[in-house]
Design an enzyme around this catalytic site. Sequence first.
Site: not given
Ligand code: BG6
Length: 520
Positions: A179, A209, A213, A247, A266, A271, A367
Amino acid sequence: MSNSETIAGAGARPGPDPTPAGPCAMVIFGAGGDLTKRLVIPALYNLMTGKLLPERFALVGVDIADLSTEQWRQRLTDMMLSFTHGGGEFQTDSIDQAAWKSLLARMTYMRGDFGDDATFARLADLLADKERADGTGGNVLFYLAVADRFFGPVAEKIAAAGLADQQDGKRWRRVIVEKPFGHDYASAKALNARLLNILSEDQIYRIDHFLGKETVQSILAVRFANGMFEPIWNRDHIDHVQITAAETIGVERRGRFYEQTGALRDMVPNHVFQLLTMTAMEPPSSFDPDAVRSRKSDILNAIPPVPLDCAVRGQYGSGTILGERVDGYRREPDVSATSPVETFVALKLEVDTWRWAGVPFFLRTGKRLGKRWTEIAIHFRHAPLSLFKGTDVAAMGSNWLILQIQPDEGISLQFQVKRPGQAVALTPIKMKFEYKDWFPPRPNVGYETLLYDCMMGDASLFQRADMVEAGWRIVQPVLDAWKAQEPSDFPNYDAGTSGPAAADRLIAGSGGWRRIGEQA
Ligand code: BG6
């Protein structure tokens, strides 16, 4: 699910206990980068300890830094040791020395400039050596752990050097693309076209990613391995759906990247849409990767582009998170003091299908929010009538089914019971399942299943070209409008809160957001 029914990776594809992947070499472009160190190597180590890596395996790291194989191995060893002191995603008390040594022994470092044809000629020779010496069978997995501007060029050089040539049934060549896959609809389409010009779709593994999970994969098992959810999983019974990916971290050292990106790009078309499609998709006819991905694609194709009045953006100012004072976004390193970039986004979407028509899907991610919290919350319709009128029952509470993704993984159901006593008083209670109570924790950085599946040639958990493009298409009008009109009210939420007030207004008609971090 009883403990004896095994779900082996592959997007909850049922099957026997997984066996080691077949012989192959893996080449990591960007071997010195953060992603390699924090996630890819620990994931390979976990696969090694789990006896899932091929017995005949070679790992080649390519990067610009002038390192020897010994130096690369030493750096990675130091990094793994640092994890035993609590650093990084990979939490462990000790390293299994035998497994680590065995992985180290398979590693070779090759210095190379990604823009230079000679790098790829040397790589071809090295891979031929590995095939002879390590019996990798000529199978190669190329991992592009590089900045996105290199995806197209590196893939083209791989292909130009003949390294992407497969031989049917004899050897495979696959490319994992990280990504961000494009930064808008046009660039994602262009990147797809560029890659598909030199590779076939079944050679391209676009990573998201979130699909690595465990709890995300288990959504399909919960929905489709139980008879009780699907009959009520529709517009007749569901009032709305809320998806939250909150987050506490800020942009850390990624200010430069984030200034070009923002929260919408992002997190959302990738996601958050993965969470949405897993929740909304129709049952696939099988667990064949394309059957699963086509059903997800159907959902994305049924979502109209988001109108501007259904999108809210926010940017954090200073505040307090978990007792600590933190700066606002505009004071982060490499961020402009007048930055218009959003660090929070909330959207209201429609899914125009027979199952979902009229059921709003509310999404939010940001964030520097009050708590790290990712969940999918299904809000069911109220009971059709209140038998409790005339009692002192003021209001009927809601039924929620919560799929909790992180930090704790589990599922809970909220419903009404009568409070013990003479008066008829209703009170919501929660029935809760937590993974950690049922299954021993397994070391997992989230990339293990993805790497293993790619070695096995199973693309269920990877994005297909059409899915990536459909995701961007949905958010494109908002990207355009936000670019054209800079926000006048930034920063509009304090760090440590749940985001801007406008996000609350977006959902007010559906009763408001669940509190971030509300115990499921
Ligand atoms: C990433 C983003 O793809 O995913 C980040 O670029 C983000 O900004 C992250 O913090 C979140 O992933 P996870 O697995 O920590 O929830």
